[in-house]
Write a protein that holds these residues in place. Structure first.
Motif, PDB file in Angstrom:
ATOM      1  N   GLU A   1      -0.684  14.543  -0.660  1.00 13.74           N
ATOM      2  CA  GLU A   1      -1.113  13.155  -0.347  1.00 13.74           C
ATOM      3  C   GLU A   1      -0.924  12.093  -1.468  1.00 13.74           C
ATOM      4  O   GLU A   1      -0.970  12.437  -2.567  1.00 13.74           O
ATOM      5  CB  GLU A   1      -2.700  13.282  -0.170  1.00 13.74           C
ATOM      6  CG  GLU A   1      -3.330  12.001  -0.128  1.00 13.74           C
ATOM      7  CD  GLU A   1      -4.721  12.241   0.257  1.00 13.74           C
ATOM      8  OE1 GLU A   1      -5.521  11.099   0.847  1.00 13.74           O
ATOM      9  OE2 GLU A   1      -5.340  13.404   0.367  1.00 13.74           O
ATOM     10  N   GLY A   2      -0.356  11.021  -1.167  1.00 13.07           N
ATOM     11  CA  GLY A   2      -0.335   9.809  -2.152  1.00 13.07           C
ATOM     12  C   GLY A   2      -1.674   9.471  -2.320  1.00 13.07           C
ATOM     13  O   GLY A   2      -2.564   9.162  -1.358  1.00 13.07           O
ATOM     14  N   VAL A   3      -2.040   9.223  -3.634  1.00 14.26           N
ATOM     15  CA  VAL A   3      -3.362   8.741  -4.105  1.00 14.26           C
ATOM     16  C   VAL A   3      -3.082   7.255  -3.829  1.00 14.26           C
ATOM     17  O   VAL A   3      -2.378   6.488  -4.869  1.00 14.26           O
ATOM     18  CB  VAL A   3      -3.578   9.294  -5.304  1.00 14.26           C
ATOM     19  CG1 VAL A   3      -4.877   8.782  -5.810  1.00 14.26           C
ATOM     20  CG2 VAL A   3      -3.738  10.992  -5.237  1.00 14.26           C
ATOM     21  N   SER A   4      -3.956   6.619  -3.146  1.00 15.33           N
ATOM     22  CA  SER A   4      -4.193   5.225  -3.307  1.00 15.33           C
ATOM     23  C   SER A   4      -4.487   4.499  -4.350  1.00 15.33           C
ATOM     24  O   SER A   4      -5.446   4.955  -4.992  1.00 15.33           O
ATOM     25  CB  SER A   4      -5.313   4.663  -2.319  1.00 15.33           C
ATOM     26  OG  SER A   4      -5.331   3.265  -1.912  1.00 15.33           O
TER      27      SER A   4
ATOM     28  N   GLU B   1      -2.600   4.413  -7.198  1.00 19.61           N
ATOM     29  CA  GLU B   1      -2.183   5.548  -8.268  1.00 19.61           C
ATOM     30  C   GLU B   1      -0.680   5.989  -8.029  1.00 19.61           C
ATOM     31  O   GLU B   1      -0.407   6.023  -7.063  1.00 19.61           O
ATOM     32  CB  GLU B   1      -3.061   6.552  -8.663  1.00 19.61           C
ATOM     33  CG  GLU B   1      -4.113   6.344  -8.944  1.00 19.61           C
ATOM     34  CD  GLU B   1      -5.298   7.554  -9.212  1.00 19.61           C
ATOM     35  OE1 GLU B   1      -4.747   8.606  -9.619  1.00 19.61           O
ATOM     36  OE2 GLU B   1      -6.482   7.598  -8.933  1.00 19.61           O
ATOM     37  N   ALA B   2      -0.132   5.963  -9.213  1.00 23.26           N
ATOM     38  CA  ALA B   2       1.505   6.672  -9.097  1.00 23.26           C
ATOM     39  C   ALA B   2       1.252   8.140  -9.332  1.00 23.26           C
ATOM     40  O   ALA B   2       1.573   8.754 -10.283  1.00 23.26           O
ATOM     41  CB  ALA B   2       2.191   5.934 -10.146  1.00 23.26           C
ATOM     42  N   THR B   3       0.603   8.546  -8.245  1.00 21.10           N
ATOM     43  CA  THR B   3       0.190  10.001  -8.227  1.00 21.10           C
ATOM     44  C   THR B   3       0.418  10.773  -6.856  1.00 21.10           C
ATOM     45  O   THR B   3      -0.108  10.110  -5.799  1.00 21.10           O
ATOM     46  CB  THR B   3      -1.304  10.102  -8.698  1.00 21.10           C
ATOM     47  OG1 THR B   3      -1.497   9.566  -9.857  1.00 21.10           O
ATOM     48  CG2 THR B   3      -1.655  11.667  -8.690  1.00 21.10           C
ATOM     49  N   VAL B   4       0.809  11.758  -6.960  1.00 30.82           N
ATOM     50  CA  VAL B   4       0.770  12.792  -5.464  1.00 30.82           C
ATOM     51  C   VAL B   4      -0.191  13.821  -5.683  1.00 30.82           C
ATOM     52  O   VAL B   4      -0.111  14.346  -7.044  1.00 30.82           O
ATOM     53  CB  VAL B   4       1.889  13.489  -5.023  1.00 30.82           C
ATOM     54  CG1 VAL B   4       2.814  12.151  -4.358  1.00 30.82           C
ATOM     55  CG2 VAL B   4       2.801  13.929  -6.178  1.00 30.82           C
ATOM     56  N   ALA B   5      -1.280  14.074  -5.119  1.00 31.42           N
ATOM     57  CA  ALA B   5      -2.339  15.085  -5.154  1.00 31.42           C
ATOM     58  C   ALA B   5      -2.038  16.153  -4.113  1.00 31.42           C
ATOM     59  O   ALA B   5      -1.571  15.984  -3.058  1.00 31.42           O
ATOM     60  CB  ALA B   5      -3.563  14.534  -4.943  1.00 31.42           C
ATOM     61  N   ILE B   6      -1.835  17.372  -4.600  1.00 31.87           N
ATOM     62  CA  ILE B   6      -1.395  18.617  -3.697  1.00 31.87           C
ATOM     63  C   ILE B   6      -2.309  19.772  -3.795  1.00 31.87           C
ATOM     64  O   ILE B   6      -2.886  20.076  -4.911  1.00 31.87           O
ATOM     65  CB  ILE B   6      -0.102  19.197  -4.395  1.00 31.87           C
ATOM     66  CG1 ILE B   6       1.075  17.950  -4.588  1.00 31.87           C
ATOM     67  CG2 ILE B   6       0.689  20.281  -3.456  1.00 31.87           C
ATOM     68  CD1 ILE B   6       2.406  18.495  -5.268  1.00 31.87           C
TER      69      ILE B   6
END
Length: 346
Positions: free
Chosen positions: A142-145, A147-152
């Motif tokens: 999931e791309g974190v709204s 944020e320059a982050t993907v949560a897995i």
């Protein structure tokens, strides 16, 4: 979760330019701070791009230059995960094991199916063969709204009681020629080089050595500072036991830093694989550049090395029959002031 049946959500009909080389079904994730592609094979994350707070866009993960080459796509002797090497994917089990003929596990070389999907998130699953101690894997990206982050999130369902090495396999970029890179894994309890020469005729780290700091890893003659890779090394692998669960990769000349954060209780070691055009066999052909930053519960990537495993290093995770085990981790990036950056603490 219900299976997705809409053809529009099964595979992208018109692949974005950055994904043009990908062969086989894949899906695009997009959110306000980034986008990425997820492949059916391995549920692998590729072409990850982040939009930083300063407006620039960075792509922190490595991608093999041979992805999409017709000769590689058509060569059945090359494992599927190697044909599309790069990005990030889960390894259950990790490496070479006697219970699974696939290096890095059945899920690495086979197609997953979509369970649920939205514009910024996807959940995939794969059922393992009936004779495998693992029954099923599920993976949510999931791309974190904002944020320059993907949560897995990775869930492993066990069929039978077993102890298996498990791991995660992000491969980050090495800095471009003549550009700086700095690696800060945080504290760890003990470091180990590979028990034998990793790539004969190429690898230079002293086999079976121990070290306590990443800036003084034993060579056959002298020591290497791996806080600043590649430092002239071309093909190496080492393991940090008692890893802290977070590592930072700084690219000061490119103005950003990347991070990988994971649960250190789930993956108590970190394998670092450095590849700087060090492998000559096809499809490598001395073309690949990347650094694998691989949280693991196990010893390197081959259970045949178990007799050389230090007693303090876990052989793998113990699964109970019927257990559903879940772990979570994140890949992120942020801007970096190259002028003021002084590098990681030693």
């Amino acid at each position: 979760m219900p299976a997705v049946s809409s053809p529009a959500l099964v595979a992208e009909e018109n692949a974005p330019d950055s994904a043009a080389a990908i062969a086989g079904p894949h899906w695009r994730l997009s959110w306000d701070r980034g986008h990425a592609d997820v492949l059916a094979i391995g549920a692998a994350l590729h072409n990850l791009a982040f939009r930083l707070e300063n407006g620039s866009t960075v792509e922190p993960l490595a991608e093999a230059p041979w992805i999409g080459e017709p000769s590689v796509v058509a060569d059945a002797s090359i494992p599927p995960h190697l044909r599309q090497l790069g990005g990030e994917w889960p390894c259950v089990p990790f490496g070479t094991t006697i219970v699974d003929p696939h290096h890095h596990g059945f899920g690495t070389d086979n197609a997953w199916h979509v369970v649920e999907r939205s514009a910024d998130a996807i959940t995939l699953a794969i059922d393992y063969p009936e004779n495998h101690p693992i029954k099923r894997l599920e993976r949510r990206i999931e791309g974190v709204s904002g944020e320059a982050t993907v949560a897995i999130e990775l869930t492993v369902e066990a069929r039978a009681e077993c102890v298996l090495p498990i791991g995660l396999h992000p491969i980050f970029k090495l800095a471009g020629e003549g550009r700086r890179m700095r690696l800060d894994p945080g504290p760890f309890t003990q470091g180990y080089t590979f028990p034998k020469v990793f790539e004969p005729g190429v690898s230079r780290l002293r086999p079976g050595a121990e070290f306590s700091t990443l800036d003084a890893v034993p060579l056959a003659d002298g020591a290497a500072d791996l806080t600043r890779p590649p430092t002239g090394l071309r093909e190496e692998i080492l393991q940090l036991a008692g890893a802290a669960g977070s590592i930072r990769l700084d690219y000061p000349d490119d103005g950003y830093q990347a991070r990988l954060d994971w649960n250190a209780d789930d993956f108590p070691s970190l394998v670092i694989w450095l590849s700087d055009r060090g492998r000559s066999a096809p499809p490598w052909s001395n073309r690949f550049r990347g650094i694998g930053i691989e949280p693991v519960n196990g010893f390197f990537d081959d259970t045949r090395l178990a007799p050389q495993r230090p007693k303090s290093v876990s052989p793998g995770r113990k699964f109970r029959a019927g257990e559903r085990w879940t772990t979570q981790y994140r890949i992120s990036a942020s801007s970096l002031d190259a002028g003021n950056h002084k590098g990681p603490a030693k």
